[in-house]
Design a protein around this motif. Structure first.
Motif, PDB file in Angstrom:
ATOM      1  N   HIS A   3       0.828  -1.201   0.000  1.00 21.32           N
ATOM      2  CA  HIS A   3       0.000   0.000   0.000  1.00 21.32           C
ATOM      3  C   HIS A   3       0.868   1.260   0.000  1.00 21.32           C
ATOM      4  O   HIS A   3       0.542   2.239  -0.677  1.00 21.32           O
ATOM      5  N   VAL A   7       0.647   4.295  -2.669  1.00 22.64           N
ATOM      6  CA  VAL A   7       0.431   5.710  -2.326  1.00 22.64           C
ATOM      7  C   VAL A   7       1.504   6.584  -2.989  1.00 22.64           C
ATOM      8  O   VAL A   7       1.202   7.635  -3.567  1.00 22.64           O
ATOM      9  N   CYS A 181      -5.586   8.084   5.566  1.00 27.23           N
ATOM     10  CA  CYS A 181      -4.322   7.868   4.863  1.00 27.23           C
ATOM     11  C   CYS A 181      -4.114   8.921   3.775  1.00 27.23           C
ATOM     12  O   CYS A 181      -5.080   9.450   3.218  1.00 27.23           O
ATOM     13  N   CYS A 183      -3.499   8.549   0.820  1.00 26.92           N
ATOM     14  CA  CYS A 183      -4.144   8.207  -0.454  1.00 26.92           C
ATOM     15  C   CYS A 183      -5.538   8.828  -0.553  1.00 26.92           C
ATOM     16  O   CYS A 183      -6.022   9.103  -1.646  1.00 26.92           O
TER      17      CYS A 183
HETATM   18 ZN   LIG Z   1      -4.000   4.706   1.850  1.00 27.75          ZN
END
Ligand SMILES: [Zn+2]
Ligand SMILES: [Zn+2]
Length: 219
Positions: A3, A7, A181, A183
């Motif tokens: 992940h 990102v 997050c 993202c």
């Molecule tokens: Zn994320």
């Protein structure tokens, strides 16, 4: 780390320039790209994990800033292994001082004098006298002002308004993104300061609750 890689790739795709903290000090807002992410890591637990993360970023041509502690019980910057980890870190990233007000309070004495002493120690480790600082556990023990850290000879303090107020500031402190997050935030702001702790993203031998407890006790 999948992940984390996603990102970073997404941020690059969206034309964010990902930079170490000192770039914000060196460049004026006019010469910075229209979109930027200052990427910062606190090496709370392991220099080895920090090197792994820095190499992962380096594969994407990203240079971030790693703040290293001098009074951790998790690692000892004086041993040979740590010194070589710091050297490897310096090759692909920027390194700064993760100063520990909690430690200064514990041993007693003037925090600025102790900070100045730590700056000298870090300077010897890095073979450089120009680097910035970030407070360790500011939620628990606070942090020094930009003026104070500059008076102690450091280039910047990572909690100064230029990093945390003038830019969208996101952190994964305590193993969770308080505001979601990065993202989820990409495209919603042009300039970010992002704090990522390698210990939450790479496999570490202890569960996060143990790490949080140990850090709070000064380890
Ligand atoms: Zn994320
Ligand atoms: Zn820390």
């Amino acid at each position: 780390m999948d992940h984390y890689g996603y990102v970073l790739d997404r941020a690059l795709e969206l034309n964010y320039e990902i930079l170490p903290m000192s770039e914000a000090v060196r460049q004026s807002s006019k010469t910075l790209r229209p979109r930027s992410i200052l990427l910062r890591h606190d090496v709370d637990v392991s220099l080895e994990l920090a090197v792994k993360m820095a190499n992962f970023e380096s594969q994407r041509m990203i240079r971030a800033t790693y703040f290293v502690r001098l009074h951790a019980r998790y690692y000892d910057t004086e041993d040979t292994e740590s010194k070589s980890a710091i050297d490897r870190l310096r090759q692909v990233a920027e390194v700064g001082l993760h100063y520990e007000l909690g430690y200064y309070q514990m041993i007693g004495g003037d925090p600025l004098t102790l900070l100045n002493r730590d700056r000298e120690r870090m300077s010897a480790l890095l073979n450089s006298c120009s680097f910035g600082s970030a407070a360790h556990m500011p939620g628990m023990v606070g942090h020094l002002s930009e003026e104070e850290t500059k008076a102690a000879g450091l280039t910047y303090e990572a909690y100064a308004p230029v990093f945390t107020r003038d830019r969208k500031y996101l952190s994964d402190s305590g193993a969770r993104w308080r505001e979601g997050c990065l993202c989820q935030w990409l495209d919603q702001a042009d300039h970010f300061t992002v704090l990522v702790h390698p210990v939450w993203w790479l496999n570490w031998k202890e569960p996060s609750a143990t790490v949080i407890e140990r850090l709070a006790s000064g380890d």
